[in-house]
Motif scaffolding. Structure first.
Motif, PDB file in Angstrom:
ATOM      1  N   SER A 130       1.036  -1.250   0.125  1.00 50.34           N
ATOM      2  CA  SER A 130      -0.321   0.162   0.085  1.00 50.34           C
ATOM      3  C   SER A 130       0.964   1.210   0.154  1.00 50.34           C
ATOM      4  O   SER A 130       1.613   0.819   0.787  1.00 50.34           O
ATOM      5  CB  SER A 130      -0.629   0.716   1.519  1.00 50.34           C
ATOM      6  N   ASN A 131       0.277   2.115  -0.764  1.00 49.74           N
ATOM      7  CA  ASN A 131       1.083   3.592  -0.405  1.00 49.74           C
ATOM      8  C   ASN A 131       2.217   3.538  -1.268  1.00 49.74           C
ATOM      9  O   ASN A 131       3.491   4.176  -1.361  1.00 49.74           O
ATOM     10  CB  ASN A 131       1.600   4.527   0.702  1.00 49.74           C
ATOM     11  N   GLY A 151      -2.587  -6.323  -9.180  1.00 50.16           N
ATOM     12  CA  GLY A 151      -3.435  -4.815  -8.832  1.00 50.16           C
ATOM     13  C   GLY A 151      -4.058  -4.810  -7.493  1.00 50.16           C
ATOM     14  O   GLY A 151      -4.464  -4.469  -7.218  1.00 50.16           O
ATOM     15  N   ASP A 152      -5.096  -6.038  -7.016  1.00 48.33           N
ATOM     16  CA  ASP A 152      -5.968  -5.880  -6.572  1.00 48.33           C
ATOM     17  C   ASP A 152      -5.429  -7.587  -6.249  1.00 48.33           C
ATOM     18  O   ASP A 152      -6.706  -7.933  -6.422  1.00 48.33           O
ATOM     19  CB  ASP A 152      -7.596  -5.727  -6.215  1.00 48.33           C
ATOM     20  N   ASP A 180      -2.830  -4.035  -2.288  1.00 43.38           N
ATOM     21  CA  ASP A 180      -4.622  -3.381  -1.374  1.00 43.38           C
ATOM     22  C   ASP A 180      -4.061  -1.972  -1.843  1.00 43.38           C
ATOM     23  O   ASP A 180      -3.284  -0.343  -0.266  1.00 43.38           O
ATOM     24  CB  ASP A 180      -4.829  -3.308   0.023  1.00 43.38           C
ATOM     25  N   ASP A 181      -3.341  -1.611  -2.683  1.00 45.75           N
ATOM     26  CA  ASP A 181      -2.978  -0.329  -3.384  1.00 45.75           C
ATOM     27  C   ASP A 181      -3.443   0.693  -4.663  1.00 45.75           C
ATOM     28  O   ASP A 181      -3.244   1.541  -5.568  1.00 45.75           O
ATOM     29  CB  ASP A 181      -1.432   0.088  -4.244  1.00 45.75           C
ATOM     30  N   GLY A 182      -4.672   0.707  -4.753  1.00 47.73           N
ATOM     31  CA  GLY A 182      -6.192   1.303  -5.551  1.00 47.73           C
ATOM     32  C   GLY A 182      -5.597   0.643  -6.524  1.00 47.73           C
ATOM     33  O   GLY A 182      -5.786   1.661  -7.564  1.00 47.73           O
ATOM     34  N   GLY A 183      -5.665  -0.613  -7.012  1.00 49.96           N
ATOM     35  CA  GLY A 183      -4.866  -0.808  -8.251  1.00 49.96           C
ATOM     36  C   GLY A 183      -4.044  -0.986  -8.903  1.00 49.96           C
ATOM     37  O   GLY A 183      -3.695  -1.299 -10.392  1.00 49.96           O
ATOM     38  N   LEU A 184      -2.803  -0.048  -7.915  1.00 48.53           N
ATOM     39  CA  LEU A 184      -1.831   0.099  -8.752  1.00 48.53           C
ATOM     40  C   LEU A 184      -0.988  -0.844  -9.295  1.00 48.53           C
ATOM     41  O   LEU A 184      -0.809  -2.582  -7.889  1.00 48.53           O
ATOM     42  CB  LEU A 184      -0.670   1.456  -8.458  1.00 48.53           C
TER      43      LEU A 184
END
Length: 102
Positions: free
Chosen positions: A29-30, A71-72, A51-55
Motif C-alpha cells: 500500500s502507498n 493490482g488487487d 491493496d494499493d488502489g489498483g496500482l
C-alpha cells in the motif's frame, strides 16, 4: 457403521486440503511493503496483500518466487529453506523487503 467411516474419510480429506496457515502478512500500500522485514519459521508462509488502489506491483525473489503482476489480490509463498530471502517489486525496484526464515 458406514456413516461413521464415511464421515471419518470426509473429515480426513477436508483436513488435508486446507491451505497453510499464514505466519506473516505484508501489506502492499502507498507504493511500499508494510512490513518490510518479517521473521517466520522454516515451513512458514508469507502472504502479500495487494491493496494499493489498483496500482500494479509484482513481488519476486530471483529464482525463488514470483507473484506475477497484480493490482488487487493476494499472493502466498511457503519457505522451506532457512536463510534470508530478499525480494522486491519489479515495477517499482525501490520497493524491497526481506523474509528471515528459521
Amino acid at each position: 457403521m458406514r456413516a461413521v467411516v464415511a464421515m471419518s474419510i470426509l473429515l480426513f480429506t477436508a483436513g488435508c486440503s486446507a491451505e497453510p496457515g499464514i505466519d506473516a502478512t505484508v501489506l502492499i500500500s502507498n507504493v511500499r511493503f508494510d512490513l518490510q522485514e518479517v521473521h517466520i519459521p522454516v515451513g512458514g508462509t508469507v502472504e502479500w496483500q495487494f491493496d494499493d488502489g489498483g496500482l500494479l506491483h509484482e513481488v519476486h525473489a530471483d529464482g525463488i518466487f514470483d507473484s506475477g503482476v497484480n493490482g488487487d489480490s493476494t499472493f502466498r509463498f511457503t519457505f522451506d529453506t532457512p536463510g534470508d530471502v530478499e525480494y522486491q517489486c519489479s515495477i517499482h525496484p525501490y520497493m524491497s523487503g526481506i523474509v528471515h526464515v528459521g
